[in-house]
Design an enzyme around this catalytic site. Sequence first.
Site, PDB file in Angstrom:
ATOM      1  N   GLU A 109      40.288  45.811  42.610  1.00 37.41           N
ATOM      2  CA  GLU A 109      40.834  45.602  40.974  1.00 37.41           C
ATOM      3  C   GLU A 109      42.934  46.216  41.414  1.00 37.41           C
ATOM      4  OE1 GLU A 109      37.780  44.600  38.310  1.00 37.41           O
ATOM      5  OE2 GLU A 109      38.690  47.115  37.943  1.00 37.41           O
ATOM      6  N   HIS A 130      34.749  54.356  33.775  1.00 41.51           N
ATOM      7  CA  HIS A 130      35.847  54.132  32.975  1.00 41.51           C
ATOM      8  C   HIS A 130      34.718  55.055  31.011  1.00 41.51           C
ATOM      9  CE1 HIS A 130      39.449  51.527  32.749  1.00 41.51           C
ATOM     10  NE2 HIS A 130      38.884  50.844  34.154  1.00 41.51           N
ATOM     11  N   ASP A 148      43.335  52.128  33.904  1.00 39.41           N
ATOM     12  CA  ASP A 148      43.677  50.401  34.237  1.00 39.41           C
ATOM     13  C   ASP A 148      45.471  50.109  33.943  1.00 39.41           C
ATOM     14  OD1 ASP A 148      40.987  49.485  35.102  1.00 39.41           O
ATOM     15  OD2 ASP A 148      40.658  48.549  33.450  1.00 39.41           O
ATOM     16  N   HIS A 203      43.083  49.210  38.931  1.00 40.04           N
ATOM     17  CA  HIS A 203      42.041  50.519  38.650  1.00 40.04           C
ATOM     18  C   HIS A 203      42.258  51.553  38.843  1.00 40.04           C
ATOM     19  CE1 HIS A 203      37.459  51.096  37.450  1.00 40.04           C
ATOM     20  NE2 HIS A 203      37.826  51.792  38.314  1.00 40.04           N
TER      21      HIS A 203
END
Length: 247
Positions: free
Chosen positions: A224, A149, A156, A227
Amino acid sequence: MPGRAEGGASRRPLLGAFLATLAILTVTAPAYAGPLPAGFVRLADVDPTIRQDIRYAGRENFLRRKVDGYDAPACILTTQAAKALSSVQKTMTAKGLTLVVFDCYRPARAVADMVRWTREGGPPDPQWYPTVRRGDLIAKGYVGELSSHSRGSTVDLAIADATSSVHPACGAPDGTTLDFGTGFDCFDPMSETAHRPLPAEAAADRKMLLAAMHAAGFRNYAREWWHFTLAKEPFPKQRFDFPVTAD
């Protein structure tokens, strides 16, 4: 006296150089506090139709407080990532849906804050990490000591509509997202993108999100479902630490 005068004269160039350096630092430092670094944009300036629900700017997240570096609930991305995300939004709006982003660019100081928080230790949290102790979140791969990130091309997100009413048992509550089997930031094996078994609707929604993001050039992090990182990110080896601000 002559010696002191000569000493004073010899120090003047050094003092001048120091003041000049200080002036340069004073001029350049605010670049991180106001205008964004070159190559970054606020998502709202590229596509204001994408819904923003930036969780780390408030208390509805796994730390249960605002995270360092989030001075506003705003999504900031590299220009390339924002434009690619806008293309996904066009696909969603054609279906009567919308993207909702939970986190975008994340300052390095925020990552450090999360790491410090895990080291405080504590029992599992039934909402966010129901089967893992806080001190084990890094070892289990749910919290990273470094984060993609911070490179600015990771997001996300989920898909939402106006009629859904999903209240997941684990992760961020959000009454308008489609059913993905868990909420955002559910630190549990159920959040793995290919986890099975899943209810048919949740599996279908994950598949739809994955396909749309892949088509726009994003790759998924398999642990995830929410993500994604732009495959051709412009800063693949650079991490940033300017704060998240509204303007």
